[in-house]
Design a protein around this motif. Sequence first.
Motif, PDB file in Angstrom:
ATOM      1  N   ILE A  14     -14.116  -6.369   3.990  1.00 23.00           N
ATOM      2  CA  ILE A  14     -13.163  -5.438   3.391  1.00 23.00           C
ATOM      3  C   ILE A  14     -13.907  -4.436   2.522  1.00 23.00           C
ATOM      4  N   ASN A  15     -14.870  -4.915   1.746  1.00 18.35           N
ATOM      5  CA  ASN A  15     -15.648  -4.016   0.890  1.00 18.35           C
ATOM      6  C   ASN A  15     -16.400  -2.978   1.704  1.00 18.35           C
ATOM      7  N   GLN A  16     -16.940  -3.391   2.849  1.00 16.68           N
ATOM      8  CA  GLN A  16     -17.651  -2.453   3.708  1.00 16.68           C
ATOM      9  C   GLN A  16     -16.720  -1.368   4.221  1.00 16.68           C
ATOM     10  N   LEU A  17     -15.497  -1.747   4.581  1.00 13.45           N
ATOM     11  CA  LEU A  17     -14.520  -0.761   5.045  1.00 13.45           C
ATOM     12  C   LEU A  17     -14.173   0.225   3.932  1.00 13.45           C
ATOM     13  N   ILE A  18     -13.995  -0.287   2.734  1.00 10.78           N
ATOM     14  CA  ILE A  18     -13.635   0.568   1.600  1.00 10.78           C
ATOM     15  C   ILE A  18     -14.780   1.533   1.273  1.00 10.78           C
ATOM     16  N   VAL A  19     -15.996   1.000   1.210  1.00  5.69           N
ATOM     17  CA  VAL A  19     -17.146   1.829   0.858  1.00  5.69           C
ATOM     18  C   VAL A  19     -17.398   2.902   1.915  1.00  5.69           C
ATOM     19  N   SER A  20     -17.016   2.635   3.161  1.00  7.94           N
ATOM     20  CA  SER A  20     -17.268   3.589   4.240  1.00  7.94           C
ATOM     21  C   SER A  20     -16.277   4.751   4.251  1.00  7.94           C
ATOM     22  N   THR A  21     -15.237   4.719   3.404  1.00 12.46           N
ATOM     23  CA  THR A  21     -14.285   5.823   3.364  1.00 12.46           C
ATOM     24  C   THR A  21     -14.957   7.061   2.766  1.00 12.46           C
ATOM     25  N   PRO A  22     -14.591   8.252   3.238  1.00 14.74           N
ATOM     26  CA  PRO A  22     -15.238   9.485   2.757  1.00 14.74           C
ATOM     27  C   PRO A  22     -15.184   9.663   1.243  1.00 14.74           C
ATOM     28  N   HIS A  38     -11.316  -4.746  -8.220  1.00 13.85           N
ATOM     29  CA  HIS A  38      -9.950  -5.274  -8.244  1.00 13.85           C
ATOM     30  C   HIS A  38      -9.125  -4.876  -7.018  1.00 13.85           C
ATOM     31  N   ILE A  39      -9.766  -4.275  -6.038  1.00 15.00           N
ATOM     32  CA  ILE A  39      -9.024  -3.879  -4.830  1.00 15.00           C
ATOM     33  C   ILE A  39      -8.591  -5.118  -4.056  1.00 15.00           C
ATOM     34  N   VAL A  40      -7.338  -5.098  -3.620  1.00 16.78           N
ATOM     35  CA  VAL A  40      -6.773  -6.180  -2.809  1.00 16.78           C
ATOM     36  C   VAL A  40      -6.362  -5.596  -1.468  1.00 16.78           C
ATOM     37  N   SER A  41      -6.719  -6.248  -0.382  1.00  9.57           N
ATOM     38  CA  SER A  41      -6.361  -5.745   0.949  1.00  9.57           C
ATOM     39  C   SER A  41      -5.094  -6.436   1.440  1.00  9.57           C
ATOM     40  N   ARG A  42      -4.273  -5.659   2.123  1.00  7.85           N
ATOM     41  CA  ARG A  42      -3.043  -6.199   2.710  1.00  7.85           C
ATOM     42  C   ARG A  42      -2.839  -5.578   4.088  1.00  7.85           C
ATOM     43  N   ASP A  55       9.263   5.243  -6.674  1.00  2.00           N
ATOM     44  CA  ASP A  55       8.487   4.092  -7.139  1.00  2.00           C
ATOM     45  C   ASP A  55       7.439   4.586  -8.141  1.00  2.00           C
ATOM     46  N   TRP A  56       7.079   3.726  -9.076  1.00  2.00           N
ATOM     47  CA  TRP A  56       6.051   4.111 -10.037  1.00  2.00           C
ATOM     48  C   TRP A  56       4.664   3.916  -9.440  1.00  2.00           C
ATOM     49  N   GLY A  57       3.738   4.789  -9.837  1.00  2.72           N
ATOM     50  CA  GLY A  57       2.408   4.797  -9.242  1.00  2.72           C
ATOM     51  C   GLY A  57       1.466   3.820  -9.885  1.00  2.72           C
ATOM     52  N   THR A  58       1.567   2.541  -9.509  1.00  2.00           N
ATOM     53  CA  THR A  58       0.711   1.513 -10.094  1.00  2.00           C
ATOM     54  C   THR A  58      -0.568   1.286  -9.286  1.00  2.00           C
ATOM     55  N   SER A  59      -0.660   1.894  -8.100  1.00  2.00           N
ATOM     56  CA  SER A  59      -1.846   1.702  -7.257  1.00  2.00           C
ATOM     57  C   SER A  59      -2.170   2.980  -6.494  1.00  2.00           C
ATOM     58  N   VAL A  60      -3.423   3.067  -6.069  1.00  2.00           N
ATOM     59  CA  VAL A  60      -3.870   4.073  -5.106  1.00  2.00           C
ATOM     60  C   VAL A  60      -4.274   3.305  -3.856  1.00  2.00           C
ATOM     61  N   TYR A  61      -3.972   3.862  -2.689  1.00  2.00           N
ATOM     62  CA  TYR A  61      -4.086   3.110  -1.442  1.00  2.00           C
ATOM     63  C   TYR A  61      -5.107   3.754  -0.504  1.00  2.00           C
ATOM     64  N   PHE A  62      -6.030   2.926   0.012  1.00  2.00           N
ATOM     65  CA  PHE A  62      -7.034   3.365   0.974  1.00  2.00           C
ATOM     66  C   PHE A  62      -6.693   2.762   2.336  1.00  2.00           C
ATOM     67  N   ASN A 116      -5.539  -1.801  -1.821  1.00  2.00           N
ATOM     68  CA  ASN A 116      -4.798  -1.341  -2.990  1.00  2.00           C
ATOM     69  C   ASN A 116      -5.710  -1.354  -4.222  1.00  2.00           C
ATOM     70  N   MET A 117      -5.942  -0.199  -4.790  1.00  3.67           N
ATOM     71  CA  MET A 117      -6.750  -0.092  -6.014  1.00  3.67           C
ATOM     72  C   MET A 117      -5.809   0.144  -7.198  1.00  3.67           C
ATOM     73  N   PRO A 118      -5.921  -0.634  -8.264  1.00  2.00           N
ATOM     74  CA  PRO A 118      -5.093  -0.375  -9.450  1.00  2.00           C
ATOM     75  C   PRO A 118      -5.256   1.058  -9.927  1.00  2.00           C
ATOM     76  N   ALA A 119      -4.143   1.690 -10.294  1.00  2.00           N
ATOM     77  CA  ALA A 119      -4.174   3.090 -10.693  1.00  2.00           C
ATOM     78  C   ALA A 119      -5.135   3.339 -11.845  1.00  2.00           C
TER      79      ALA A 119
END
Length: 236
Positions: A14-22, A38-42, A55-62, A116-119
């Motif tokens: 999961i970390n590799q996928l996240i790090v590979s994002t532009p 603290h990123i959680v994948s779903r 909805d309130w913005g409690t997370s940013v989503y990759f 999901n990254m905490p805002a």
Amino acid sequence: MEDRFNTRDPQSNINQLIVSTPFFAGLPEAVIERATVHIVSRSHPSNQVILLENDWGTSVYFILDGWVKIRTYNLDGKEVTLNILGKGELFGEMAAIEETPRSTDVITLAPTLIGNMPAQDFVQLIHTEPLAGIRLAQLMARRLRQVNRRLRLRESDSTSRVADILLFLAEGQGKIMSTGGTEIPNLPHRELSSLSGLARETVTRVLSKLEKKGTIHRERDVLCIPDLHALERLLV
């Protein structure tokens, strides 16, 4: 459709996928580690609402895999698709930065894996890492440029508007094929209709015309564009 993602994937994958994002390209490794701790994948099935307007913005989503659409409604209550986002894109950043409720809905178009990254972690990253701020500015500029182009084409003919949507998808999520063409998802015509502001029947007719001319090739899940420049020449 069966969910093809396993939420029990090793965290390292999961970390590799996240790090590979532009967005994270070029950021120091130590910065990325702190930002993503603290990123959680779903995983989400197709046609699942991930976020609702207000909805309130409690997370940013990759988006680590799959596709989502950004949706709102006009004054007549008609659904309007504002954007289609795929692997490597992010959403939810505006509500996190402004500390305001969401302004749109987000719905999956296919089985989708999201980090999901905490805002507060995202905002802290923007505040402390200049390159992250530049990445965010580049993202916002690209999306604004795309919206401006689509607005300019609102008075154009139907072929130009459908061609522009296909180019829009190719720019955001196109994959270069071994033959040199570009591959994009073969989205339902209702989504292309909402993106272009055209009737679904009109979109179907234009796509059929483009396919007969060889400008595009459609398969079950993908739409192939052999020559992007040929498609660009249809814009008037």
